[in-house]
Design a protein around this motif. Structure first.
Motif, PDB file in Angstrom:
ATOM      1  N   MET A  36      -2.383   5.649  -0.255  1.00  0.00           N
ATOM      2  CA  MET A  36      -2.084   4.274   0.167  1.00  0.00           C
ATOM      3  C   MET A  36      -0.676   3.877  -0.254  1.00  0.00           C
ATOM      4  O   MET A  36       0.065   3.254   0.516  1.00  0.00           O
ATOM      5  N   ILE A  37      -0.282   4.213  -1.459  1.00  0.00           N
ATOM      6  CA  ILE A  37       1.060   3.880  -1.944  1.00  0.00           C
ATOM      7  C   ILE A  37       2.109   4.624  -1.129  1.00  0.00           C
ATOM      8  O   ILE A  37       3.145   4.057  -0.763  1.00  0.00           O
ATOM      9  N   ARG A  38       1.846   5.892  -0.830  1.00  0.00           N
ATOM     10  CA  ARG A  38       2.794   6.689  -0.040  1.00  0.00           C
ATOM     11  C   ARG A  38       2.997   6.095   1.355  1.00  0.00           C
ATOM     12  O   ARG A  38       4.119   5.985   1.850  1.00  0.00           O
ATOM     13  N   LYS A  39       1.909   5.703   2.004  1.00  0.00           N
ATOM     14  CA  LYS A  39       2.008   5.108   3.355  1.00  0.00           C
ATOM     15  C   LYS A  39       2.773   3.788   3.305  1.00  0.00           C
ATOM     16  O   LYS A  39       3.589   3.498   4.185  1.00  0.00           O
ATOM     17  N   GLN A  40       2.514   2.999   2.285  1.00  0.00           N
ATOM     18  CA  GLN A  40       3.206   1.719   2.147  1.00  0.00           C
ATOM     19  C   GLN A  40       4.714   1.928   1.970  1.00  0.00           C
ATOM     20  O   GLN A  40       5.520   1.205   2.552  1.00  0.00           O
ATOM     21  N   ARG A  41       5.116   2.927   1.200  1.00  0.00           N
ATOM     22  CA  ARG A  41       6.543   3.211   1.006  1.00  0.00           C
ATOM     23  C   ARG A  41       7.197   3.673   2.296  1.00  0.00           C
ATOM     24  O   ARG A  41       8.325   3.291   2.603  1.00  0.00           O
ATOM     25  N   THR A  43       6.253   2.945   5.385  1.00  0.00           N
ATOM     26  CA  THR A  43       6.334   1.787   6.271  1.00  0.00           C
ATOM     27  C   THR A  43       7.483   0.874   5.875  1.00  0.00           C
ATOM     28  O   THR A  43       8.221   0.385   6.741  1.00  0.00           O
ATOM     29  N   LYS A  44       7.655   0.665   4.578  1.00  0.00           N
ATOM     30  CA  LYS A  44       8.739  -0.184   4.082  1.00  0.00           C
ATOM     31  C   LYS A  44      10.100   0.435   4.387  1.00  0.00           C
ATOM     32  O   LYS A  44      11.036  -0.258   4.795  1.00  0.00           O
TER      33      LYS A  44
END
Length: 149
Positions: A36-41, A43-44
C-alpha cells in the motif's frame, strides 16, 4: 473419547507456546502495508510529474474528455484556463487533467484520418461516368459481374 472432547483439545492453544500461524498472519499483514505504501508513493510521483509538465502552451485531455490548449495555470486555486477552440476559454480544476498530450502523439493521430473519401477508392479505375446513361451503366456492371463469376 467423544467428538466434543476432540474439538475442545484442538481449540485449546498452549499457554506459553508459539503458534506458527500467527507469524504467517503478521508477515501477510506487513506485506500488505508495504504494498500500500509503495503504490501511494508511485501515485504521488506520477502526480508530481504531471504537475511539472503542466504549463501554458501544452495540450491536455481532462477526465471528462475535453481536449484543449492550456492558456494559464493558477497553482494557488488549482485552476487551469483551457482554450477548447479559438476564442473559447474554460476554467477547470487542475485535478481533472487526465493526460498531457505530447506533440509527437498529436501529429501521428492527425495523419491517420484522410480528409476525403479518396482512401475508399484505392485501386479502382478512374472513369468518366458522367457521360454514361443508366442503361449503359447497368450493362457495364452486368458485364463486370459476369467476368468475376
Amino acid at each position: 473419547m467423544t467428538l466434543s472432547s476432540i474439538l475442545a483439545a484442538d481449540q485449546a492453544a498452549p499457554a506459553g507456546g508459539f503458534n506458527p500461524m500467527n507469524l504467517v498472519l503478521f508477515a501477510l499483514f506487513a506485506l500488505l502495508i508495504i504494498m500500500m505504501i509503495r503504490k501511494q508513493r508511485k501515485t504521488k510521483a506520477a502526480a508530481q510529474e504531471k504537475q511539472s509538465k503542466l504549463s501554458p502552451g501544452v495540450d491536455i485531455m481532462t477526465n471528462f474528455g475535453l481536449f484543449g490548449h492550456v492558456k494559464a495555470v493558477d497553482t494557488e486555486n488549482n485552476k487551469i484556463e483551457l482554450e477548447i477552440s479559438p476564442g473559447v476559454v474554460v476554467t477547470v480544476h487542475s485535478q481533472t487533467v487526465a493526460k498531457i498530450i505530447d506533440p509527437a502523439d498529436a501529429s501521428l493521430s492527425g495523419d491517420s484520418v484522410p480528409d476525403d473519401v479518396s482512401s475508399l477508392t484505392l485501386g479502382l479505375e478512374k472513369r468518366d461516368d458522367s457521360k454514361e446513361s443508366a442503361e449503359e451503366t447497368l450493362a457495364r456492371l452486368n458485364q463486370e459481374n459476369n467476368k468475376d463469376n
